[in-house]
Enzyme design. Structure first.
Site, PDB file in Angstrom:
ATOM      1  N   ARG A  52     -38.169   1.214  14.352  1.00  0.00           N
ATOM      2  CA  ARG A  52     -38.869   0.011  14.793  1.00  0.00           C
ATOM      3  C   ARG A  52     -38.243  -1.214  14.141  1.00  0.00           C
ATOM      4  NH1 ARG A  52     -44.804   2.257  13.058  1.00  0.00           N
ATOM      5  NH2 ARG A  52     -44.898   4.072  14.435  1.00  0.00           N
ATOM      6  N   ASP A  54     -37.962  -5.020  13.250  1.00  0.00           N
ATOM      7  CA  ASP A  54     -39.022  -6.022  13.104  1.00  0.00           C
ATOM      8  C   ASP A  54     -38.821  -7.192  14.055  1.00  0.00           C
ATOM      9  OD1 ASP A  54     -39.806  -4.471  10.924  1.00  0.00           O
ATOM     10  OD2 ASP A  54     -38.736  -5.719   9.475  1.00  0.00           O
ATOM     11  N   ARG A 199     -34.467  -6.137   4.343  1.00  0.00           N
ATOM     12  CA  ARG A 199     -34.567  -7.580   4.096  1.00  0.00           C
ATOM     13  C   ARG A 199     -34.995  -7.874   2.652  1.00  0.00           C
ATOM     14  NH1 ARG A 199     -38.410  -9.343   8.785  1.00  0.00           N
ATOM     15  NH2 ARG A 199     -38.341 -11.335   7.661  1.00  0.00           N
TER      16      ARG A 199
END
Length: 248
Positions: A52, A54, A199
């Protein structure tokens, strides 16, 4: 008869709320694909992604699969999707695979690429695809910090989901740095990544490169199992899902 198809696709995540479909928005990659698949197959069907991504994150080679009963060749299925997809999503390849193949469950490793611009201004035509940090970094210090992240660790400190009850243990195989003029490219390869993990890893390494943290602080951040101990979450526009690896 239902047949299992694997697709490789690329997308610009700028205007999407991520890969996974959500009840409160139709601005997801999965939703766009499933609407077209429903039109093609005549019934609602699910498309499984390898992971998934973001909101705002891009993909150079996302892998997905779906089961469908359609009288079209792989090439015709690819063309059908691309005929109706918006210009920021493209199916690069469709191939029939064995029935038990699952794009997420069978994925062995993934590589994510993060792009940082250290010059004072981002290139205008790449501004959606690179993080404009605007300052130079001590890459050697970042490499030292990154070396402490290699291997199997509990990465809870690098996960944005505070309520996660599942294991946060993951293995990072390597972290590679590439200097391309004023751009710094960082590639993370591992067996899986937590919510916002790449991140947060990037943000933490940037802080090492800025001299705000010492490289060996990484050990303490890992041991803390506390998100507040790690660095900032680097913005999504610099992040790309670059490759997904399978055993076959």
């Amino acid at each position: 008869m239902l047949k299992n198809y694997r697709m490789i696709l690329e997308y610009d995540g700028t205007r999407y709320d991520g890969w996974q479909k959500q009840g409160n928005t139709d601005r997801t990659i999965q939703e766009k694909l499933e609407r077209i698949l429903e039109r093609m197959a005549g019934e609602p069907l699910e498309i499984h992604g390898s992971g998934r991504t973001d909101a705002g994150v891009h993909a150079l080679a996302q892998v997905a699969n779906f089961h469908a009963d359609v009288n079209l060749s792989e090439g015709e299925i690819k063309d059908y999707f691309n005929q109706y997809l918006p210009e920021d999503i493209s199916v690069k390849r469709v191939e029939r695979v064995h029935d038990r193949f699952h794009s997420r469950l069978n994925a062995q490793e993934k590589t994510y690429l993060y792009r940082i611009e250290t010059a004072d201004k981002k290139p205008v035509f790449e501004r959606k695809y690179i993080y404009g940090l605007g300052k130079s970094l001590n890459v050697e210090a970042m490499k030292l910090g990154a070396s402490l992240l290699i291997g199997e660790h509990d990465f809870r400190s690098f996960c944005a989901n505070k309520k996660m009850k599942k294991s946060a243990v993951r293995t990072i195989k390597n972290i590679e740095f590439e200097q391309d003029g004023s751009r710094l490219l960082i590639r993370f390869t591992g067996n899986g990544f937590l919510y916002n993990m790449v991140r947060i890893l990037t943000g933490t390494l940037i802080e090492v490169g800025e001299g705000k943290r010492k490289p060996d602080e990484i050990k303490h951040i890992l041991a803390a199992l506390d998100r507040s101990q790690a660095g900032f979450t680097a913005p999504p526009e610099g992040l790309f899902l670059e490759k997904v690896y399978y055993k076959e």
